[in-house]
Design a protein around this motif. Structure first.
Motif, PDB file in Angstrom:
ATOM      1  N   ASP A  33      46.799  39.240  51.810  1.00 51.43           N
ATOM      2  CA  ASP A  33      46.619  40.574  51.242  1.00 51.43           C
ATOM      3  C   ASP A  33      46.639  41.651  52.320  1.00 51.43           C
ATOM      4  O   ASP A  33      47.165  42.748  52.109  1.00 51.43           O
ATOM      5  CB  ASP A  33      45.328  40.659  50.413  1.00 51.43           C
ATOM      6  CG  ASP A  33      44.143  39.936  51.029  1.00 51.43           C
ATOM      7  OD1 ASP A  33      44.273  39.387  52.147  1.00 51.43           O
ATOM      8  OD2 ASP A  33      43.079  39.885  50.387  1.00 51.43           O
ATOM      9  N   GLN A  54      40.499  43.796  48.640  1.00 53.86           N
ATOM     10  CA  GLN A  54      41.875  43.867  48.142  1.00 53.86           C
ATOM     11  C   GLN A  54      42.326  45.309  47.921  1.00 53.86           C
ATOM     12  O   GLN A  54      43.508  45.621  48.068  1.00 53.86           O
ATOM     13  CB  GLN A  54      41.990  43.081  46.831  1.00 53.86           C
ATOM     14  CG  GLN A  54      41.868  41.570  47.004  1.00 53.86           C
ATOM     15  CD  GLN A  54      41.881  40.854  45.664  1.00 53.86           C
ATOM     16  OE1 GLN A  54      41.047  41.115  44.805  1.00 53.86           O
ATOM     17  NE2 GLN A  54      42.805  39.946  45.488  1.00 53.86           N
ATOM     18  N   HIS A  57      38.722  39.102  43.962  1.00 53.70           N
ATOM     19  CA  HIS A  57      38.499  38.829  45.383  1.00 53.70           C
ATOM     20  C   HIS A  57      37.873  37.456  45.596  1.00 53.70           C
ATOM     21  O   HIS A  57      37.402  36.802  44.667  1.00 53.70           O
ATOM     22  CB  HIS A  57      37.643  39.931  46.016  1.00 53.70           C
ATOM     23  CG  HIS A  57      36.234  40.002  45.490  1.00 53.70           C
ATOM     24  ND1 HIS A  57      35.251  39.112  45.864  1.00 53.70           N
ATOM     25  CD2 HIS A  57      35.637  40.866  44.626  1.00 53.70           C
ATOM     26  CE1 HIS A  57      34.129  39.419  45.272  1.00 53.70           C
ATOM     27  NE2 HIS A  57      34.326  40.479  44.507  1.00 53.70           N
TER      28      HIS A  57
END
Length: 353
Positions: free
Chosen positions: A298, A76, A67
């Motif tokens: 993401d 994430q 991350h």
């Protein structure tokens, strides 16, 4: 003289009050955001991680997620876990000093890369695709260079990997990284000021795309406002420019297949420097440029991220076609327009040579 003494006493009382507010805030944050996974002692730190084993017949190799700044493993895990569960073994972890992980001996990006490799060894992951967001991209370049035998492929999401104009970062990172003053700031002002700004700051991270409902709470973003985490995060960001300035010329040594996903409306990092630079410097890297995408592929394009993981693992995925689908989905997004400044790279920074 009496006025000076009264002013000094007022300031001391104010600092104590702010420290009390911060202590109460930290207690509340930690109570609402307990650890999700397990812990392992790695390189002098207790590292918090979530390991999801792969079922028999998984079609993807193991995936390790790194991350970015100010975040933790949930940033994430929440958007990507469901897409990959049943297809790949996954490892999410809090970087040293953030989330529920201790800092330990992890003051450099190289040391953090070694800690990731050691955590993989502890869990039994020999080789993995590494998926990194933002600041995590710089750590991933260190990992790929220091541990090529563990690197199956690389997926960079809105990465920060190259020197940028002036090397400046937000003032509070520089202040917090300063000895004594930084400690005082993080113990008194960072939490109340951060809580006041967290909504607007998050909106600009996602801009022009919409912030998912409940994102700040669900992703446990306030964890970074705890004083030790705030200082660790600031020290990370404060050293980034010096790291990428030295490391970027060596990216050509990276041999793993790589995909870079970036948006043309990113308001956090200079995509035309970092992402374009990775495509140029890592042999064979593919840049997937998405129109009207901000700094959070993401969350906004998790399907494209899953496709990129499959692509670096060897599947014949047309990522450019997938990007067009994402563009159609977000074409009308305009959140933060007029409130979040656009990043502009000086022409001289884009000149060849």
């Amino acid at each position: 003289m009496n006025l000076a003494c009264a002013t000094l006493l007022f300031l001391v009382a104010l600092l104590f009050a702010l420290a009390g507010v911060t202590r109460a805030g930290v207690w509340s944050i930690e109570r609402r955001n307990p650890p999700d996974g397990a812990f392992a002692e790695i390189n002098g730190a207790r590292i918090h991680y979530v390991h999801i084993p792969a079922p028999a017949g998984a079609d993807l190799p193991p995936v390790v997620f790194i991350h970015g700044a100010s975040a933790n493993l949930r940033d994430q895990m929440l958007p990507l876990k469901s897409l990959l569960e049943g297809r790949a073994e996954m490892l999410f972890f809090d970087r040293p000093g953030l989330g529920s992980s201790e800092r330990g001996d992890n003051e450099t990006l190289a040391a953090q890369a070694d800690t990731i490799a050691a955590l993989m060894d502890r869990i039994g992951i020999e080789k993995a695709v590494v998926v990194a967001h933002s600041f995590g991209g710089a750590i991933t370049t260190a990992f790929a260079r220091q541990h090529p035998e563990k690197t199956r492929g690389l997926v960079f999401l809105a990465p920060a990997t190259h020197p940028w104009p002036g090397g400046a970062t937000a003032w509070y990172y520089r202040l917090t990284a300063t000895p004594v003053i930084g400690w005082l700031f993080s113990e008194t002002l960072a939490y109340p000021a951060g809580m006041l700004r967290i909504g607007d700051a998050t909106a600009c991270v996602f801009s022009p795309n919409k912030v998912p409902q409940g994102y700040v709470d669900d992703a446990s973003i306030p964890l970074v406002l705890r004083p030790p985490a705030f200082r660790a995060n600031a020290r990370d960001v404060a050293q980034l420019y010096d790291y990428v300035r030295v490391a970027a010329p060596a990216y050509r040594e990276i041999k793993a297949p790589a995909v870079v996903i970036s948006g043309d409306r990113d308001k956090v990092v200079y995509a035309t420097i970092h992402s374009v630079g990775l495509e140029r410097d890592i042999p064979g890297a593919e840049l997937v440029w998405v129109r009207n995408l901000g700094h959070k592929p993401d969350w906004i394009a998790p399907d494209l991220v899953a496709g990129a993981i499959a692509k670096v693992a060897g599947a014949p995925i047309d990522l450019q076609a997938m990007a067009k689908t994402v563009e159609g989905r977000i074409a009308g997004d305009a959140q933060g327009a007029g409130r979040c400044p656009e990043l502009r790279v000086p022409d001289a920074e884009l000149a060849p040579g």
